[in-house]
Design a protein around this motif. Structure first.
Motif, PDB file in Angstrom:
ATOM      1  N   TRP A 361      39.362  33.536  44.487  1.00  0.00           N
ATOM      2  CA  TRP A 361      38.302  34.491  44.060  1.00  0.00           C
ATOM      3  C   TRP A 361      36.976  34.294  44.845  1.00  0.00           C
ATOM      4  O   TRP A 361      36.118  34.606  44.484  1.00  0.00           O
ATOM      5  CB  TRP A 361      38.141  34.354  42.655  1.00  0.00           C
ATOM      6  N   GLY A 364      34.728  37.078  45.038  1.00  0.00           N
ATOM      7  CA  GLY A 364      34.731  38.169  43.967  1.00  0.00           C
ATOM      8  C   GLY A 364      35.954  38.053  43.127  1.00  0.00           C
ATOM      9  O   GLY A 364      36.933  38.172  43.799  1.00  0.00           O
ATOM     10  N   GLU A 366      39.283  38.905  41.188  1.00  0.00           N
ATOM     11  CA  GLU A 366      40.181  40.208  40.640  1.00  0.00           C
ATOM     12  C   GLU A 366      41.544  39.851  40.150  1.00  0.00           C
ATOM     13  O   GLU A 366      41.834  38.644  40.300  1.00  0.00           O
ATOM     14  CB  GLU A 366      40.421  41.116  42.040  1.00  0.00           C
ATOM     15  N   PRO A 385      38.411  40.163  35.110  1.00  0.00           N
ATOM     16  CA  PRO A 385      37.782  41.014  36.235  1.00  0.00           C
ATOM     17  C   PRO A 385      38.062  42.655  35.854  1.00  0.00           C
ATOM     18  O   PRO A 385      39.113  43.033  35.718  1.00  0.00           O
ATOM     19  CB  PRO A 385      38.392  40.473  37.618  1.00  0.00           C
ATOM     20  N   THR A 458      32.588  43.492  40.207  1.00  0.00           N
ATOM     21  CA  THR A 458      33.914  42.707  39.764  1.00  0.00           C
ATOM     22  C   THR A 458      33.869  42.834  38.210  1.00  0.00           C
ATOM     23  O   THR A 458      35.257  42.382  37.594  1.00  0.00           O
ATOM     24  CB  THR A 458      33.681  41.356  40.207  1.00  0.00           C
TER      25      THR A 458
END
Ligand code: NAP
Length: 483
Positions: A361, A364, A366, A385, A458
């Motif tokens: 991640w 960011g 996911e 997320p 996010t």
């Protein structure tokens, strides 16, 4: 000593974790535990005890669909009633024996040979076939670093770590932050303190809450006729769905929302200078819209000041703002929210081939449907997320997630599968779609908020809960590698 081993370990006993436990039990899976870092259940509702803490989603909707509570005393329940509701569910569904208190998970490692997870807490280790993280997004208090904080002679605390032992009567108080938590406790403390200064970095869009107490006769009727409750819940859910228009780019909805919010302010604040300070400079919906009937009136009290100059440093007497002025305080309260990124902060989670989730991640967080992550088999996240909402009850998402995860665990169990892992291409294409849709939302009109990591949003789900329910109703097994 042999390590305790389970079919599933759930981490966190807030609304999501308890919901998951109830669903597992209903599906016949009893071999699980819940690791809870504290000594009680309740998650964010256990942690946030500040005066005036209450839910800004009506309780008829901010509760499990399968566990109607006819006894809510207010439309928007107070923190203690919400904790009572959670405890009631824990008792009714016999979840208590599954909870291991004071067990804060620090890390977990997947063993690809056995297809199981080794889970470490600060004091113990556990083994589980499946790991379900239900720790929420809002539990690491965020405290800005302001130079000189150590030199301040008064007291400071964060809104989520309220000092109930300190009587604020007659005290000079500073509050940094003016969002969801602040607007709930400021009206409670304003009447008793001698002087109150609120440091506002940005203004918020606010709409009326209208908090009717739920009359005794309505509670009795609701208990006798659960159908009425179902109709009310449906009405609230659909109303929430309408609010979603404010998060998108519907210009008419935005005009109506802006007008409604400004009218609320105009009714409650007569001073045009104060109104100007309170008017946001960004479109409605780009940050969480606040609900309050008593925040604006508390700002009109003669000893309450709204300060838009930002704190530059602490002195031993208070806070110096950037214009050089010193504000004298006995207490400074941070209402500065939570560290929401990175996700799963303070947890070292290693999947296939030892890959760290923090590395997976690095650009960011996911996941697929907010729940499953490629490279991390038999691993699930609740309120993960891109599953946060700005318009409806998060418990609708939690229930959808608990149902989905239960399907995975039941099928794994029945078919003796070793592992289930989302395919990379499925996760990638899902996130491409999500990110592209998020570009057209109000959240993308702000470069900085707790919803995003640099360019990437996010935290938020780009659609309505109806869509999430539909997409998570039945697990599509072709989305997963199964062995
Ligand atoms: P928040 O929404 O993150 O707001 C933090 C506030 O502190 C904002 O006003 C922010 O200003 C300000 N701030 C942050 N860092 C600052 C800094 N360095 N200097 C000056 N100001 C700073 O936090 P919250 O109010 O605690 O709420 C957190 C979340 O909890 C909410 O979004 C909501 O989802 C949830 N919540 C829910 C309920 C409920 O009833 N369900 C109640 C309370 C909270 P900017 O706006 O300029 O960033």
């Amino acid at each position: 000593m042999e390590m305790a081993s389970y079919k599933a370990v759930i981490v966190g006993s807030g609304f999501s974790g308890i919901c998951q436990a109830i669903k597992l039990k209903a599906a016949g899976i009893n071999d699980f535990i819940i690791l809870e870092k504290a000594g009680a259940t309740g998650g964010t509702w256990r942690e946030n005890t500040y005066p005036g803490a209450e839910c800004d989603i009506p309780s008829a909707l901010y509760s499990y669909s399968f566990e109607h509570n006819p006894n809510w005393q207010h439309k928007w329940s107070h923190q203690d009633q919400i904790i009572d509701y959670i405890n009631h569910c824990v008792n009714k569904y016999d979840i208590e024996p599954h909870i291991r208190y004071h067990q804060e998970m620090t890390g977990a490692e997947y063993n690809s040979e056995s297809g199981s997870w080794l889970i470490r807490t600060k004091t113990d280790s556990y083994e589980a076939d499946s790991l379900i993280i239900a720790v929420g997004q809002l539990h690491h208090p965020s405290v800005p670093v302001i130079p000189g904080a150590g030199s301040f002679n008064g007291l400071t605390w964060h809104s989520a770590q309220w000092r109930h032992d300190v009587d604020l009567t007659g005290k000079r108080v500073g509050v940094i932050g003016n969002a969801a938590s602040a607007v709930q406790f400021i009206p409670e403390i304003a009447p008793v303190v001698s002087d109150l200064t609120i440091f506002q970095r940005s203004a918020n869009w606010m709409i009326p809450k209208v908090e009717p107490e739920t009359a005794e006769w309505r509670r009795r009727l609701s208990a006798k006729m659960p159908l009425l409750h179902k109709i009310n819940r449906m009405r609230l859910w659909l109303t929430g769905g309408l609010m979603f228009f404010l998060m998108g780019n519907n210009q008419l909805a935005k005009k109506v929302g802006t007008w409604y919010s400004l009218r609320h302010m105009k009714k409650q604040v007569k001073d045009p200078v104060l109104r100007k300070k309170l008017t946001p400079d960004y479109p409605i919906g780009a940050k969480r819209i606040l609900f309050s009937d008593n925040y604006y009136p508390s700002l009109t009290l003669p000893h309450v000041h709204l300060e838009t100059e930002q704190p530059e440093s602490f002195t031993n007497e208070g806070i110096r703002t950037k214009d050089g002025k010193t504000h004298h305080f006995d207490v400074v309260i941070y209402a500065t929210g939570f560290i929401t990124n990175p996700f799963l902060k303070n947890m070292e989670i290693k999947g296939l081939s030892g890959e760290r989730i923090a590395d997976a991640w690095s650009e960011g967080a996911e996941a697929y449907l907010g729940m499953t992550v490629t490279g991390f088999p038999n691993f699930y996240i609740m309120y993960g997320p891109n599953t946060n909402l700005g318009h409806n009850s998060i418990l609708i998402m939690s229930e959808a997630q608990a149902n989905y995860i239960t399907q995975c665990l039941v099928m794994k169990d029945q078919n003796n599968w070793k592992s289930i892992m989302v395919k990379k291409e499925v996760q990638d294409s899902f996130n491409k779609e999500i990110q592209s849709r998020l570009k057209n939302t109000a959240w993308n009109q702000l470069t900085q908020s707790w919803y995003r990591v640099e360019g990437k949003i996010t935290n938020n789900w780009p659609g309505r809960t109806m869509e999430y329910n539909r997409r998570t109703k039945k697990v599509k097994w072709s989305d997963y590698w199964i062995s």
